[in-house]
Design an enzyme around this catalytic site. Structure first.
Site, PDB file in Angstrom:
ATOM      1  CE  LYS A   1      -2.881   2.437   7.310  1.00  0.00           C
ATOM      2  NZ  LYS A   1      -3.715   3.241   6.426  1.00  0.00           N
TER       3      LYS A   1
ATOM      4  CG  ASP B   1      -2.053   0.989   1.062  1.00  0.00           C
ATOM      5  OD1 ASP B   1      -2.605   1.083  -0.049  1.00  0.00           O
ATOM      6  OD2 ASP B   1      -2.389   1.675   2.044  1.00  0.00           O
TER       7      ASP B   1
ATOM      8  CD  GLU C   1      -5.305   3.080  -0.216  1.00  0.00           C
ATOM      9  OE1 GLU C   1      -4.517   2.478  -0.973  1.00  0.00           O
ATOM     10  OE2 GLU C   1      -5.129   3.160   1.018  1.00  0.00           O
TER      11      GLU C   1
ATOM     12  CD  GLN D   1      -2.291   4.840  10.693  1.00  0.00           C
ATOM     13  OE1 GLN D   1      -3.518   4.814  10.598  1.00  0.00           O
ATOM     14  NE2 GLN D   1      -1.534   5.355   9.748  1.00  0.00           N
TER      15      GLN D   1
ATOM     16  NE  ARG E   1      -7.198   6.672   9.733  1.00  0.00           N
ATOM     17  CZ  ARG E   1      -6.533   6.476   8.603  1.00  0.00           C
ATOM     18  NH1 ARG E   1      -5.279   6.046   8.616  1.00  0.00           N
ATOM     19  NH2 ARG E   1      -7.125   6.684   7.455  1.00  0.00           N
TER      20      ARG E   1
ATOM     21  CD  GLU F   1      -5.700   4.868   4.727  1.00  0.00           C
ATOM     22  OE1 GLU F   1      -5.067   4.121   3.952  1.00  0.00           O
ATOM     23  OE2 GLU F   1      -5.159   5.540   5.633  1.00  0.00           O
TER      24      GLU F   1
ATOM     25  CG  HIS G   1      -4.205  10.984   2.627  1.00  0.00           C
ATOM     26  ND1 HIS G   1      -5.273  10.876   3.495  1.00  0.00           N
ATOM     27  CD2 HIS G   1      -3.351   9.993   2.972  1.00  0.00           C
ATOM     28  CE1 HIS G   1      -5.070   9.863   4.326  1.00  0.00           C
ATOM     29  NE2 HIS G   1      -3.908   9.304   4.027  1.00  0.00           N
TER      30      HIS G   1
ATOM     31  CG  ASP H   1      -5.354   0.524   3.777  1.00  0.00           C
ATOM     32  OD1 ASP H   1      -5.365  -0.546   4.396  1.00  0.00           O
ATOM     33  OD2 ASP H   1      -4.452   1.374   3.885  1.00  0.00           O
TER      34      ASP H   1
ATOM     35  CB  THR I   1      -7.423  -4.643   2.259  1.00  0.00           C
ATOM     36  OG1 THR I   1      -6.404  -4.335   3.220  1.00  0.00           O
ATOM     37  CG2 THR I   1      -7.354  -3.657   1.108  1.00  0.00           C
TER      38      THR I   1
ATOM     39  CD  GLU J   1      -7.103  13.363   4.228  1.00  0.00           C
ATOM     40  OE1 GLU J   1      -7.265  12.217   3.802  1.00  0.00           O
ATOM     41  OE2 GLU J   1      -6.881  14.334   3.486  1.00  0.00           O
TER      42      GLU J   1
HETATM   43 MN    MN Z   1      -3.830   3.079   2.666  1.00  0.00          MN
END
Ligand code: MN
Length: 403
Positions: free
Chosen positions: A244, A119, A192, A231, A228, A190, A126, A224, A248, A349
């Site tokens: 993560k 990834d 993507e 993380q 948080r 996420e 971002h 994804d 997915t 975000e």
């Molecule tokens: Mn990602």
């Protein structure tokens, strides 16, 4: 480019995601037959295994298998030849005896056996926004970011197809009095695009950006999922790990490069020239709307062309050490975010790290709650047709709290 008309009437309807111009690749089964390869057209699926059994296509028997890996391994010339033949068979005046299965009667599966998953982190908006939240504006964008695609080696084993429920993970979180073992409180998505690698490179072999692009079979939507709080506690110095690894989600349909070719365009403006091994002869981005919904409400929407590095550049960089790539490798683009909050591809975000709530169907959210459904969407818009990607959704189920 205008609509290519098909004898499959539903494929000619404006805004149908699967006109004859698209022909995305997937794997499906029905109540009375096993998983095999197919191509979407209108509201139906062409049974490629049955086509081959009738002698209409030649793919060495690979379409009868429950993933596209063996077909992809036949190489780019074969992908193009089969696509060309299907375009003829499905065109108005083509062969209306082709074996079609109504999409409503089909179950869609993971289209590929995912051999590896990497990834990346290729939207400057971002990377900057998240960098501000984690490290402040001065250190937001790391110094190497505008010189190379940043990525991490993810897990292939937890890649699931659209529609698969996603269980809220337990995790180690930072607490006031030391670490705590809790269900994540900051589950995020996420937005993507995933590039599906359709060929092999050898150990020690470095691919140019052009060679890399030739190895990309096509693209899928990719979510994804990210915890948080996990993380934030685990990510330094080696990057994301369990935050993560939970799941997915990818879409069931792989849109190939030929379907997207009319939409090729430049990406984000570069701060300075890249090193020669990352320079591209022609831009590797597509003019394509991409976004996401929560519980049916559109939350964020932007365009893939905001990205700073293309999948081909990411793949070239991936082989720069001599790392071999394999058929079925999956490369996540990185979260796709435009400059404004309503263009962002992650709640981190959008809610400014959980400090500014958003409204979803009259309820407020900072992060994803149990029972919420996240769905991604994307399309490229031609003069009178659309190239769609189909669904990429997942509903979150409660954590299994085992101490
Ligand atoms: Mn990602």
């Amino acid at each position: 480019m205008t609509l290519l008309r098909s004898w499959v009437k539903s494929a000619n309807v404006p805004q149908c995601p699967f006109p004859l111009n698209n022909l995305p690749w997937g794997v499906f089964s029905t109540a009375d037959s096993p998983a095999r390869c197919g191509v979407a057209i209108g509201d139906a699926i062409v049974d490629l295994a049955a086509c081959e059994a009738r002698g209409l296509l030649d793919a060495g028997g690979t379409f009868a298998r429950p993933q596209l890996n063996d077909f992809m391994a036949l190489g780019r010339d074969k992908w193009r030849a089969v696509r060309q033949r299907l375009t003829e068979l499905l065109a108005e005046g083509g062969d209306d005896s082709l074996p079609l299965v109504p999409m409503a009667q089909a179950q869609l599966h993971l289209p590929i056996r995912v051999t590896e998953f990497t990834d990346f982190y290729a939207s400057k908006n971002h990377a900057f926004n998240v960098g501000v939240l984690f490290r402040g504006p001065e250190n937001a964008l790391p110094p190497q970011w505008t010189h190379m695609p940043i990525g991490y080696n993810g897990r292939a084993s937890s890649v699931v197809v659209s529609g698969t429920p996603v269980r809220r993970p337990m995790g180690q979180l930072a607490g006031k009095d030391g670490p705590e073992w809790l269900p994540t409180r900051r589950l995020d998505l996420e937005l993507e695009l995933g590039a599906v690698i359709g060929g092999n490179s050898q150990m020690g072999e470095r691919l140019s950006v052009e060679q890399a692009e030739d190895l990309i079979f096509g693209y899928v939507l990719l979510n994804d999922w990210s915890a948080r709080d996990v993380q934030a506690w685990e990510y330094q110095p080696l990057g994301p790990f369990q935050a993560k690894a939970l799941a997915t989600t990818i879409g069931p349909w792989i849109v190939d490069q030929q379907a997207l070719e009319p939409f090729r365009c430049e990406g984000a403006q570069r701060d300075h020239p890249l090193l020669p091994y990352l320079r591209e002869q022609r831009p590797g981005f597509y003019d394509m709307t991409i976004g996401w919904t929560m519980n049916g409400q559109t939350m964020g929407q932007t365009n893939y062309r905001v990205m700073y590095y293309s999948s081909a550049q990411q793949l070239a960089h991936h082989t720069s050490s001599g790392c071999p790539m394999r058929v079925g490798d999956l490369l996540g683009s990185g979260t796709i975010s435009g400059p404004t909050p309503d263009q962002t591809g992650a709640l981190l975000e959008m809610t400014k790290a959980g400090t500014s709530p958003v409204t979803v169907n009259g309820q407020t959210r900072l992060f994803i709650e149990d029972g919420d459904e996240i769905a991604l969407f994307a399309w490229a818009e031609g003069k009178d047709y659309r190239i769609g990607f189909g669904p990429c959704s997942g509903t979150v189920t409660p954590a299994r709290n085992e101490s």
